[in-house]
Structures are given as C-alpha cells and as structure tokens.
Scaffold this active site. Structure first.
Site, PDB file in Angstrom:
ATOM      1  N   SER A   1      -9.360  44.740  47.215  1.00 49.30           N
ATOM      2  CA  SER A   1      -8.124  45.448  47.536  1.00 49.30           C
ATOM      3  C   SER A   1      -7.666  45.091  48.953  1.00 49.30           C
ATOM      4  O   SER A   1      -7.452  43.920  49.258  1.00 49.30           O
ATOM      5  CB  SER A   1      -8.354  46.949  47.341  1.00 49.30           C
ATOM      6  OG  SER A   1      -7.161  47.659  47.279  1.00 49.30           O
TER       7      SER A   1
ATOM      8  N   ASP B   1      -3.724  45.711  36.886  1.00 50.97           N
ATOM      9  CA  ASP B   1      -4.099  46.415  38.113  1.00 50.97           C
ATOM     10  C   ASP B   1      -2.887  47.168  38.645  1.00 50.97           C
ATOM     11  O   ASP B   1      -1.862  46.566  38.964  1.00 50.97           O
ATOM     12  CB  ASP B   1      -4.588  45.411  39.153  1.00 50.97           C
ATOM     13  CG  ASP B   1      -5.259  46.074  40.354  1.00 50.97           C
ATOM     14  OD1 ASP B   1      -4.821  47.160  40.767  1.00 50.97           O
ATOM     15  OD2 ASP B   1      -6.212  45.473  40.889  1.00 50.97           O
TER      16      ASP B   1
ATOM     17  N   HIS C   1      -8.275  48.730  38.555  1.00 49.25           N
ATOM     18  CA  HIS C   1      -8.184  48.162  39.896  1.00 49.25           C
ATOM     19  C   HIS C   1      -9.430  47.342  40.199  1.00 49.25           C
ATOM     20  O   HIS C   1     -10.541  47.884  40.232  1.00 49.25           O
ATOM     21  CB  HIS C   1      -8.028  49.295  40.908  1.00 49.25           C
ATOM     22  CG  HIS C   1      -7.789  48.833  42.311  1.00 49.25           C
ATOM     23  ND1 HIS C   1      -6.991  47.778  42.622  1.00 49.25           N
ATOM     24  CD2 HIS C   1      -8.256  49.321  43.498  1.00 49.25           C
ATOM     25  CE1 HIS C   1      -6.966  47.612  43.939  1.00 49.25           C
ATOM     26  NE2 HIS C   1      -7.732  48.532  44.485  1.00 49.25           N
TER      27      HIS C   1
END
Length: 526
Positions: free
Chosen positions: A242, A468, A496
């Site tokens: 991320s 995602d 995610h």
C-alpha cells in the site's frame, strides 16, 4: 495507502491508502462487538547471532558518518526476535540539527541467509515494528523467513520511533466522531471543518515540536538507506504494501544503485494528485461495494433484495439519512455519514469480512449504532475503553500533509467534490474536500507529485489486484510503466494487496524474485 484515507471529523478524505493496523483487518463477530485481529504464530528462533550488527562501512559525507557507522545492539524481544533503536538525522538536509530514534525489530533467518528484508505494512502511519513482532507469518511467508532476516521498523513519526503527538483520547474521539451541525459543503460546514483541522494541526505542532516538518516520505526513504547500511547490507531488499509502495519507489528514485530486490504490493501511483487519489479510491470502494452486494444478494440472509443497483441506492439513502440525523450509540457517541462510511469501507478490504458487513448494515438500518461504531473503532485503532492503540491517525495526517500540495480555493474544492460524487454516487459524496485537512497545516509542502522512474535500478516487482478498493489496479499498472525496470504481476481478485494470502501464483512470483532474483518474463496474470 492504508485502508482508505480516513475521514477526520466529518471532513474530506485524505490521499493514500492506509492499511489498518498493519494489514490486519479487524472484523466484528456475531455480537458485532469484538474485533478479530489476524496475527500469525511466530516461530521461536532465539536471537543468538549476532548480538550486534556490523555496518557496511561505506563512504559517506563526514556529517553522516556518525549515523552510518553506528553499531546496532540487539535485545531479546517477542518470541525469539531482537529489538533495537537506531539513530537518524532529524533533518537530512542539516544532519547536525539533531537526531531521532527509529525502532527496529528483527527475526533472524532460520536457514541459509541471503540478507535483510525490510518490510512496511502501509499507511502512512502503519507500524512495521508491530507488523513483524506480532504478525510475522502474516507479513511474510515461511520461505522468506528461512532466507532473510525479516526487519520491521517504525518510520519516523510513527509508533515507537520518534513520533507525532497531537491529541489525547477524549480530544481524538471528538475529532474523529464529532458531528458538524451544518449542511455538508456549505460555507458554515467548510468553516467548521477547516477550523477543526487547523486546531488539530496546531496541537500536533505544540506536542511534536521540531520533528513535525521532517516526517515526509523522502526523509523516511533516506532512513531506510541508513538502516540498510547499518544492518550490513550492500543493497536494499524490501517488501512494501500500500503506502509502503510509495516509500519503496521513493527509495529507488533516490538510490537506484542501492536497489536490491524490491516488491511493491498494492501500488500507489506517485504522480497522482490528492484529488486524483480521492476520486480513484471513491470509485474503487464503490466497485468493491458492488462486488459485496452481488455476493450478498446470492446468499441466504442478505439484508438486501432486488438488484445490485437498487441495493447500492439503499445504502446511499442510509448514508444520507445518518448525515442528516445521526444515530446515537450506547456510549453517547454519534454515527454520522462519515463514521458510517468508515464502518462500510473497513470490511471491504477483504471478502472474508463481507458477512460482518451485512450484519453491521442490517443493524444500522434498524437504528442500532453500536456495530458501526465497533467497525469504525477497529479502523481507527480505538480500544473499547476509549484509549487508542497507537498514533497512526496523527502520523497519517502529518505525513500526507507534507507529501502533497493543497489549495484553499473553496470554489475549486466544490468542483472537485462534485466530480468525486459524480464518479462514485454512493461513496463519493463523503470523500470530497480533502484539501481542508492540510491547507492550514503548520508546515506547508511545495512538493508536486511526479512520476518515479528509478533509472538504473535492478528489476522492481509491482503487484496489483484487479479488485483492490484502496489502491486501484490502475495505479499498479501506472507505477510499473513509470519505473524503468518495473515488472507487473497482476492478480485477478478482490481485496487490498495480494501477497501471502491464498494465491500460489502471486506468492510464487514474489518469493521467487526475492529468493532467486528472477522476475517473470511477462505478467503471469494470476
């Protein structure tokens, strides 16, 4: 880009995907009261070798030499791990201005060691220290534990490192859950939200001091090079999730010749503006909501009926209803649209949590605010006793305010908010006005978002998941294209990030590269 950009007291969402609690998605169980934290069982490899780390001894400027030659002394911690504290310059542009602490934890390789593998769980604001200490098996698979010293660290401003500090728990409650008694987007609402953000920033400046203007991502990337050297590695091996992909890409841009094997999972597009990020995330979560509803409508006990569009419209009406008339929880806190949206978004990070989302939405439709508060608390790191787990909210804001530029033109804010709402009619109306979060921050940034190329770097693997919601797949494609040596690995699925979950194709590609140094000849399209 951990979990989504979180609503901060009824104000617009900030850029970057944040991974809540270090990739550990909390879900509320049958009673919708207890948060379930995903954590791994850490093998017990006692730290016997070595008690100290030997720096590489590479040549650096005289003012940096004391930092690059420091020797790390490890103390036993956790289940057979070692913990230490490194020193880094407060200001990399003026290394003589002072120093900060970086908290580091290490799990020593159980087999034939390749080197160190630094990991970052996302954010900004996620604790890499806790990620490794508490959830090693969730952070990395066994093949990586065997071949690497797995190293977690709290970036500057975060957790156990020299950290941003702003509000106490009661003040944080008001900031995160308070209701602005004005129509969203009105002059009165904008004034109230802007004033709340300015007060928060002022408290951060008062309680954090000279660290606050130095918690940007570029400084954190320089800290990673320092850690690489004092851990004794000639090149950096890194696994970032991320927001951690932006941190890793920033490192590669600064130190392309020091890039070893980098994997960036759930990628951020470094060239996207705060507006573009908010819009893309709004669309991403709207798509994830549709995927949830399609699954829910095919499942017995779903609180919705009809079509996906009709069910999504019902959720939109629920958000609009609590925006006008918030629900009161049993502890007196209120659930308005922003808190409810956080509660909806939180379980959208993983399809495994969709059944809990159904329970929460059904309870909210019947006027019970407590399940939504439990979900929002899980995302915000709030304990049942009203305390907070960490400083991830403060760090998230402080880092983002330095990593982007913001503008104060209300007319432009409204245009952006309308565009976001048009792109994502259910989620978007509550994702606008992100500029208010940082436009009055104590330290203004002049950083313009730009592509990252990392010319001359070794291959960099970029992993993207088609479904995602927080870091949309398009960002992974963009980053892989920008990087001169970018290699894209696509995963067709929901949720995610992709590595170390259930897909052997993704796991094989990531671990094959980190261990063997080989990248796929083409996208395996897992």
């Amino acid at each position: 880009m951990s979990a989504p950009s979180t609503v901060r007291r009824s104000q617009g969402r900030e850029p970057m995907g944040r991974m809540p609690r270090g990739r550990r998605l909390a879900a509320v169980g049958a009673a919708l009261a207890a948060v379930l934290v995903l954590s791994g069982c850490v093998p017990s490899f006692l730290e016997q070798k070595p008690p100290v780390s030997t720096p590489t001894g590479e040549e650096v400027s005289p003012e940096l030499e004391p930092f690059y030659t420091q020797v790390l002394e490890w103390e036993p911690c956790g289940d057979g791990m070692g913990c230490t504290t490194a020193k880094a310059p407060l200001d990399w542009n003026d290394p003589s201005a002072g120093e900060i602490d970086l908290a580091v934890v290490r799990h020593v390789a159980s087999g034939d060691k390749i080197g160190s593998l630094l990991v970052n769980p996302g954010g900004p604001g996620g604790s890499g220290y806790d990620f490794v200490l508490d959830s090693l098996d969730y952070a990395v698979g066994e093949p990586l534990q065997e071949r690497f010293d797995v190293v977690g660290f709290d970036p500057r401003g975060v957790g156990r490192s020299s950290a941003v500090a702003c509000y106490d728990a009661a003040e944080m409650d008001d900031y995160l859950y308070g209701i602005v008694p004005a129509e969203r987007g009105s002059d009165e609402w904008i004034e109230a939200v802007g004033s709340s953000a300015a007060d928060f920033g002022a408290a951060c400046a008062d309680n954090t001091g000279e660290l606050l203007p130095n918690v940007d991502t570029e400084s954190a990337a320089r800290d990673m090079d320092l850690l690489r050297a004092i851990l004794g590695d000639e090149q950096l091996n890194y696994l970032g999730f991320s927001y951690g992909t932006f941190l890793g890409a920033s490192y590669a841009e600064l130190y392309p010749d020091k890039v070893g094997r980098l994997v960036l999972d759930g990628a951020i597009d470094p060239s996207a503006s705060d507006f573009e990020v908010s819009k893309a995330q709004s669309v991403g979560f709207e798509r994830a909501l549709d995927a949830y509803l399609e699954d829910c409508l095919a499942t017995e006990g779903c609180p919705f009926d009809g079509t996906v569009d009709e069910s999504r419209d019902e959720i939109g009406r629920l958000l609009a209803s609590v925006d006008q008339s918030p629900l009161r929880g049993s502890d007196g806190r209120m659930v308005g649209a922003d808190t409810l949206l956080t509660a909806i978004i939180y379980p959208l990070y993983s399809a495994d949590s969709w059944p809990y989302l159904s329970d929460m939405l059904e309870a909210t439709m019947f006027g019970d605010a407590d399940p939504a508060l439990a979900f929002a608390d899980g995302y915000n790191g709030r304990n049942p006793d009203g305390t907070y787990l960490d400083n991830s909210t403060e760090a998230f804001r402080a880092i983002n305010c330095l990593d982007y530029t913001y503008q104060s033109d209300v007319a432009v804010m409204r245009e952006k908010a309308e565009a976001i709402a048009e792109a994502a009619p259910t989620i978007g109306p509550y994702m606008g006005y992100g500029d208010l979060s940082c436009v009055n921050w104590p330290y203004q940034s002049d950083r313009e978002r730009a592509e990252i190329h990392a010319e001359g770097a070794a291959p960099i693997m970029v992993v993207g998941t088609t479904g995602d919601p927080a870091t949309p797949y398009e960002w992974a494609v963009a980053l892989a294209d920008q990087l001169e040596s970018g290699v894209l690995v696509s995963y067709e699925g929901e949720g995610h990030t992709a590595y170390n979950k259930s897909n052997s194709c993704v796991n094989g590609a990531v671990e094959g590269y980190l261990i063997e140094g080989t990248v796929p000849a083409s996208d395996p399209e897992c």
